[in-house]
Every structure is written in C-alpha cells, then in structure tokens.
Design a protein around this motif. Structure first.
Motif, short mmCIF file in Angstrom:
data_model
loop_
_atom_site.label_atom_id
_atom_site.label_comp_id
_atom_site.label_asym_id
_atom_site.label_seq_id
_atom_site.Cartn_x
_atom_site.Cartn_y
_atom_site.Cartn_z
N ASP A 1 -2.24 18.96 12.62
CA ASP A 1 -2.37 17.61 13.14
C ASP A 1 -3.04 16.67 12.14
N GLU A 2 -3.96 17.18 11.32
CA GLU A 2 -4.66 16.32 10.38
C GLU A 2 -3.73 15.80 9.29
N ASN A 3 -2.62 16.49 9.03
CA ASN A 3 -1.67 16.06 8.00
C ASN A 3 -0.60 15.12 8.55
N LYS A 4 -0.52 14.94 9.88
CA LYS A 4 0.50 14.09 10.47
C LYS A 4 0.06 12.64 10.57
N GLN A 5 -1.21 12.37 10.37
CA GLN A 5 -1.71 11.00 10.49
C GLN A 5 -2.10 10.46 9.12
N ALA A 6 -2.16 9.14 9.04
CA ALA A 6 -2.56 8.50 7.78
C ALA A 6 -4.01 8.84 7.47
N PRO A 7 -4.32 9.06 6.20
CA PRO A 7 -5.70 9.40 5.83
C PRO A 7 -6.62 8.21 6.02
N GLY A 8 -7.84 8.50 6.46
CA GLY A 8 -8.85 7.46 6.62
C GLY A 8 -9.52 7.16 5.30
N LEU A 9 -10.46 6.23 5.33
CA LEU A 9 -11.16 5.82 4.11
C LEU A 9 -11.88 7.00 3.47
N TRP A 10 -12.55 7.81 4.27
CA TRP A 10 -13.28 8.96 3.72
C TRP A 10 -12.30 9.97 3.12
N ASP A 11 -11.16 10.18 3.76
CA ASP A 11 -10.14 11.09 3.22
C ASP A 11 -9.61 10.59 1.88
N VAL A 12 -9.40 9.29 1.78
CA VAL A 12 -8.93 8.69 0.53
C VAL A 12 -9.99 8.89 -0.55
N ALA A 13 -11.26 8.63 -0.22
CA ALA A 13 -12.34 8.78 -1.19
C ALA A 13 -12.43 10.24 -1.66
N LYS A 14 -12.31 11.19 -0.75
CA LYS A 14 -12.36 12.61 -1.13
C LYS A 14 -11.19 12.97 -2.03
N SER A 15 -10.02 12.43 -1.73
CA SER A 15 -8.85 12.72 -2.56
C SER A 15 -9.01 12.14 -3.97
N VAL A 16 -9.58 10.94 -4.05
CA VAL A 16 -9.79 10.33 -5.37
C VAL A 16 -10.83 11.12 -6.16
N MET A 17 -11.91 11.55 -5.49
CA MET A 17 -12.92 12.37 -6.17
C MET A 17 -12.31 13.68 -6.65
N ALA A 18 -11.47 14.29 -5.83
CA ALA A 18 -10.80 15.53 -6.23
C ALA A 18 -9.89 15.27 -7.43
N ALA A 19 -9.23 14.12 -7.45
CA ALA A 19 -8.36 13.78 -8.57
C ALA A 19 -9.17 13.58 -9.84
N PHE A 20 -10.36 12.98 -9.74
CA PHE A 20 -11.24 12.84 -10.91
C PHE A 20 -11.58 14.20 -11.50
N LEU A 21 -11.75 15.18 -10.63
CA LEU A 21 -12.10 16.53 -11.07
C LEU A 21 -10.87 17.37 -11.41
N GLY A 22 -9.71 16.90 -11.00
CA GLY A 22 -8.47 17.62 -11.29
C GLY A 22 -8.16 18.75 -10.33
N VAL A 23 -8.76 18.71 -9.14
CA VAL A 23 -8.48 19.73 -8.13
C VAL A 23 -8.05 19.04 -6.84
N GLN A 24 -7.12 19.67 -6.12
CA GLN A 24 -6.66 19.09 -4.86
C GLN A 24 -5.93 20.19 -4.09
N LYS A 25 -6.22 20.30 -2.81
CA LYS A 25 -5.50 21.26 -1.98
C LYS A 25 -4.09 20.73 -1.75
#
Length: 71
Positions: free
Chosen positions: A3-27
């Motif tokens: 269910d968490e993947n069926k909805q648009a990411p929130g601000l915190w989800d976007v921030a976590k994804s960007v931080m993961a991209a800075f580090l080069g890791v992402q699930k």
C-alpha cells in the motif's frame, strides 16, 4: 505491491529518497515508487536545498578549521 508504494510520496519520503540518492543507495521498492508516483519538481527542489545545505556545512567547517589554525 504494498500500500505504501501505491500512493504518492510525501515530503519526508521525498527527502529520504534524495538523501539516499546523495549516498548512492536506494531500495528498489522506493525507487519504483519515486518514478511511478513522484513529481520531478519535488525531487529537484529538495535536491537543490540539500546541495545548498551541504555547501553551507562545508563552508562552515572550513571556516572553523581555518580559525582554529590561526589562518
């Protein structure tokens, strides 16, 4: 897909994804969510803010080290 993947990411989800991209890791499930439901302008904006913060921290650290070194 969960269910968490069926909805648009929130601000915190976007921030976590960007931080993961800075580090080069992402699930893979987050990667798929970002590209399926995310809006590019959100990632660009958060990414630019992250870069500005990173540069400010680097400048601050250099100034502190320079002042401690007496330069």
């Amino acid at each position: 897909m969960s269910d968490e993947n069926k909805q648009a990411p929130g601000l915190w989800d976007v921030a976590k994804s960007v931080m993961a991209a800075f580090l080069g890791v992402q699930k893979s499930k987050h990667y798929e969510r970002d590209f399926t439901h995310g809006k590019p302008w959100q990632y660009i904006t958060i990414g630019l803010i992250g870069v500005v913060i990173f540069i400010a921290v680097i400048i601050g650290v250099v100034k502190v080290v320079m002042s401690l070194a007496g330069v």
